[in-house]
Design an enzyme around this catalytic site. Structure first.
Site, PDB file in Angstrom:
ATOM      1  N   ASP A  55       0.868  -1.184   0.000  1.00 49.89           N
ATOM      2  CA  ASP A  55       0.000   0.000   0.000  1.00 49.89           C
ATOM      3  C   ASP A  55       0.903   1.232   0.000  1.00 49.89           C
ATOM      4  O   ASP A  55       1.786   1.359   0.853  1.00 49.89           O
ATOM      5  CB  ASP A  55      -0.880  -0.050   1.259  1.00 49.89           C
ATOM      6  CG  ASP A  55      -1.870   1.090   1.316  1.00 49.89           C
ATOM      7  OD1 ASP A  55      -3.078   0.806   1.304  1.00 49.89           O
ATOM      8  OD2 ASP A  55      -1.447   2.251   1.389  1.00 49.89           O
TER       9      ASP A  55
ATOM     10  N   ASP B  65      -3.850   2.415  -5.239  1.00 54.74           N
ATOM     11  CA  ASP B  65      -2.557   2.434  -4.531  1.00 54.74           C
ATOM     12  C   ASP B  65      -2.255   1.169  -3.734  1.00 54.74           C
ATOM     13  O   ASP B  65      -1.410   1.183  -2.853  1.00 54.74           O
ATOM     14  CB  ASP B  65      -2.430   3.697  -3.655  1.00 54.74           C
ATOM     15  CG  ASP B  65      -2.976   3.520  -2.262  1.00 54.74           C
ATOM     16  OD1 ASP B  65      -3.966   2.772  -2.108  1.00 54.74           O
ATOM     17  OD2 ASP B  65      -2.418   4.128  -1.331  1.00 54.74           O
ATOM     18  N   GLU B  66      -2.930   0.056  -4.075  1.00 51.26           N
ATOM     19  CA  GLU B  66      -2.590  -1.176  -3.368  1.00 51.26           C
ATOM     20  C   GLU B  66      -2.745  -2.401  -4.256  1.00 51.26           C
ATOM     21  O   GLU B  66      -3.527  -2.392  -5.209  1.00 51.26           O
ATOM     22  CB  GLU B  66      -3.420  -1.336  -2.090  1.00 51.26           C
ATOM     23  CG  GLU B  66      -4.897  -1.353  -2.299  1.00 51.26           C
ATOM     24  CD  GLU B  66      -5.650  -1.527  -0.992  1.00 51.26           C
ATOM     25  OE1 GLU B  66      -5.385  -2.503  -0.264  1.00 51.26           O
ATOM     26  OE2 GLU B  66      -6.518  -0.684  -0.713  1.00 51.26           O
TER      27      GLU B  66
HETATM   28  N1  DCP Z   1      -8.661   8.557  -1.084  1.00 47.54           N
HETATM   29  C1  DCP Z   1      -9.684   9.464  -1.318  1.00 47.54           C
HETATM   30  N2  DCP Z   1     -10.705   9.610  -0.405  1.00 47.54           N
HETATM   31  C2  DCP Z   1     -10.730   8.859   0.730  1.00 47.54           C
HETATM   32  C3  DCP Z   1      -9.701   7.925   0.977  1.00 47.54           C
HETATM   33  C4  DCP Z   1      -8.666   7.807   0.045  1.00 47.54           C
HETATM   34  O1  DCP Z   1      -9.661  10.150  -2.350  1.00 47.54           O
HETATM   35  N3  DCP Z   1     -11.727   9.021   1.609  1.00 47.54           N
HETATM   36  C5  DCP Z   1      -7.565   8.458  -2.066  1.00 47.54           C
HETATM   37  C6  DCP Z   1      -6.415   9.347  -1.669  1.00 47.54           C
HETATM   38  C7  DCP Z   1      -5.365   8.414  -1.165  1.00 47.54           C
HETATM   39  C8  DCP Z   1      -5.650   7.124  -1.912  1.00 47.54           C
HETATM   40  O2  DCP Z   1      -7.054   7.127  -2.142  1.00 47.54           O
HETATM   41  O3  DCP Z   1      -4.049   8.902  -1.398  1.00 47.54           O
HETATM   42  C9  DCP Z   1      -5.247   5.880  -1.155  1.00 47.54           C
HETATM   43  O4  DCP Z   1      -5.991   5.787   0.042  1.00 47.54           O
HETATM   44  P1  DCP Z   1      -5.349   5.254   1.388  1.00 47.54           P
HETATM   45  O5  DCP Z   1      -6.483   4.975   2.317  1.00 47.54           O
HETATM   46  O6  DCP Z   1      -4.399   4.150   1.098  1.00 47.54           O
HETATM   47  O7  DCP Z   1      -4.595   6.512   1.979  1.00 47.54           O
HETATM   48  P2  DCP Z   1      -3.182   7.124   1.646  1.00 47.54           P
HETATM   49  O8  DCP Z   1      -2.432   6.338   0.638  1.00 47.54           O
HETATM   50  O9  DCP Z   1      -3.369   8.567   1.297  1.00 47.54           O
HETATM   51  O10 DCP Z   1      -2.460   7.080   3.047  1.00 47.54           O
HETATM   52  P3  DCP Z   1      -1.826   5.840   3.841  1.00 47.54           P
HETATM   53  O11 DCP Z   1      -0.385   6.175   3.964  1.00 47.54           O
HETATM   54  O12 DCP Z   1      -2.544   5.822   5.140  1.00 47.54           O
HETATM   55  O13 DCP Z   1      -2.071   4.608   3.017  1.00 47.54           O
HETATM   56 CA    CA Z   2      -2.206   4.111   0.809  1.00 45.79          CA
END
Ligand code: DCP
Ligand code: CA
Length: 362
Positions: free
Chosen positions: A13, A110-111
């Site tokens: 992720d 992203d995963e």
């Molecule tokens: N995303 C979004 N709205 C949300 C949750 C996520 O648009 N409510 C998008 C933005 C994030 C991406 O999806 O960058 C991936 O979600 P993640 O939950 O994996 O969060 P992040 O990658 O940003 O952070 P982490 O480091 O916790 O994985």
């Molecule tokens: Ca992420």
């Protein structure tokens, strides 16, 4: 019967993904609280898509209105979302993953999972190698979990974020997994968690100790079996190498060309419901709903409507489809009608409230 060979599954992720991509072109913002979302204008309405870990220290979270984020962290820098750029980088890190093992499952922007059972290197060595490859190929950090199945790998990837590498063996489950909240099991969403809490079950360990019969009475046998096995670290779903669908659609050609609006409307409602169900079962949501209508003379028209957020909700899809239908002048008999939902993403929805769809999340 011989026992199945133990598997090694890796879940990866990306860290603060949209924000990390933005920092590639704005390295001056590194180390600062940066919030990504909407048009990137905090004076207008918008929702936080994600933010850097520096902004998270102030309590800013994904899904939060800009207004709240601004109160928590007034000095944050706001940037608009640029999905095309995130998709481009998504392809890059996934390619780095495929170079480690071809048994690859895409789970969203992203995963993704990799089955690394056939590799001879140690799990730790594979994890480090992949992290370096991704850093080299993208300039971004990620968090990796490796375990005997997808469930434990996914929980593990979240245990040491950002830039983590966490290995879980079956023997680690009691010490490292059981103390976690039941919600950490992918597929146990807020609703299921609330119901578990009402039964006095808060942690994964408490769920593992609960009687299957009792869980089945409250959640039905399929969900209870999934939850109970998951809490004990047992999960068999394989890593499936499939292409992400770009859209889901259903269409029907009438037995006889129709002019009755009621029949067209009934058909449109039923097609919408079928597309919604299809999305839900596959764990997808889509942002654009379109209809296709072919007249008896084969003249074909399409209309579409883009929603403010992705959905797999039958009612929302049906309403958007009807809105499209109203934009077509029905001046001839109709031969064919179709509903299509595009711009798909992982729904991340709490599908388990429906009973037995928990597996689609893994
Ligand atoms: N995303 C979004 N709205 C949300 C949750 C996520 O648009 N409510 C998008 C933005 C994030 C991406 O999806 O960058 C991936 O979600 P993640 O939950 O994996 O969060 P992040 O990658 O940003 O952070 P982490 O480091 O916790 O994985
Ligand atoms: Ca992420």
């Amino acid at each position: 019967m011989t026992a199945p060979a133990p598997r090694r599954i890796l879940h990866l992720d990306m860290d603060a993904f949209f924000a990390s991509v933005e920092l590639l072109r704005r390295p001056d913002l590194k180390g600062k609280p940066v919030i990504i979302g909407g048009r990137g204008d905090p004076t207008r309405r918008g929702v936080v898509a994600t933010c850097t870990y520096e902004a998270r220290k102030f309590g800013v979270r994904s899904g939060m209105p800009f207004r709240t984020a601004k109160q928590l962290c007034p000095e944050a820098v706001y940037l608009p979302t640029d999905f095309a750029e995130y998709s481009r980088w998504s392809q890059v890190f996934k390619q780095s993953m495929r170079e480690v093992s071809p048994v690859f499952e895409d789970r969203g922007i992203d995963e993704a999972y990799l089955d690394i059972s056939a590799l001879i290197e140690s799990s730790a060595a594979i994890g480090h190698r992949l992290k370096s490859a991704i850093l080299r190929d993208t300039g971004m950090s990620c968090s990796i979990g490796i375990g005997p199945n997808k469930l434990l790998a996914k929980i593990a990837s979240d245990l040491d974020k950002p830039d983590g590498l966490t290995l879980i063996e079956p023997d680690d489950v009691p010490v490292r997994i059981w103390p976690l909240d039941a919600r950490r099991i992918p597929g146990i969403g807020p609703k299921a968690d609330e119901r578990l809490q009402r039964l006095g079950i808060r942690t994964i360990g408490e769920l593992a100790a609960a009687s299957l019969d009792r869980l089945a009475r409250h959640f039905g046998p399929a969900t209870a079996t999934f939850m109970h096995a998951a809490a004990n670290g047992v999960h068999d779903t394989p890593v499936v190498t499939v292409r992400e669908p770009k859209s889901r659609s259903r269409e029907t050609t009438f037995q006889e060309d129709v002019s009755d609006w009621q029949e067209i409307a009934r058909t449109l409602a039923s097609l919408s419901a079928r597309v919604a169900e299809d999305l839900r079962l596959r764990g997808y949501a889509g942002r654009t709903v379109g209809i296709k209508l072919r007249f008896a003379d084969f003249h074909t028209v399409t209309r579409d409507r883009t929603l403010s957020e992705p959905t797999c909700d039958a009612r929302t899809i049906r309403m958007a489809a009807f809105e499209c239908l109203r934009r077509i002048e029905l001046d001839r008999r109709v031969r064919l009608l179709g509903v299509r939902v595009t711009e798909l993403s992982e729904s991340g929805q709490d599908t388990n409230s429906a009973g037995s769809y928990v597996d689609t999340l893994l």
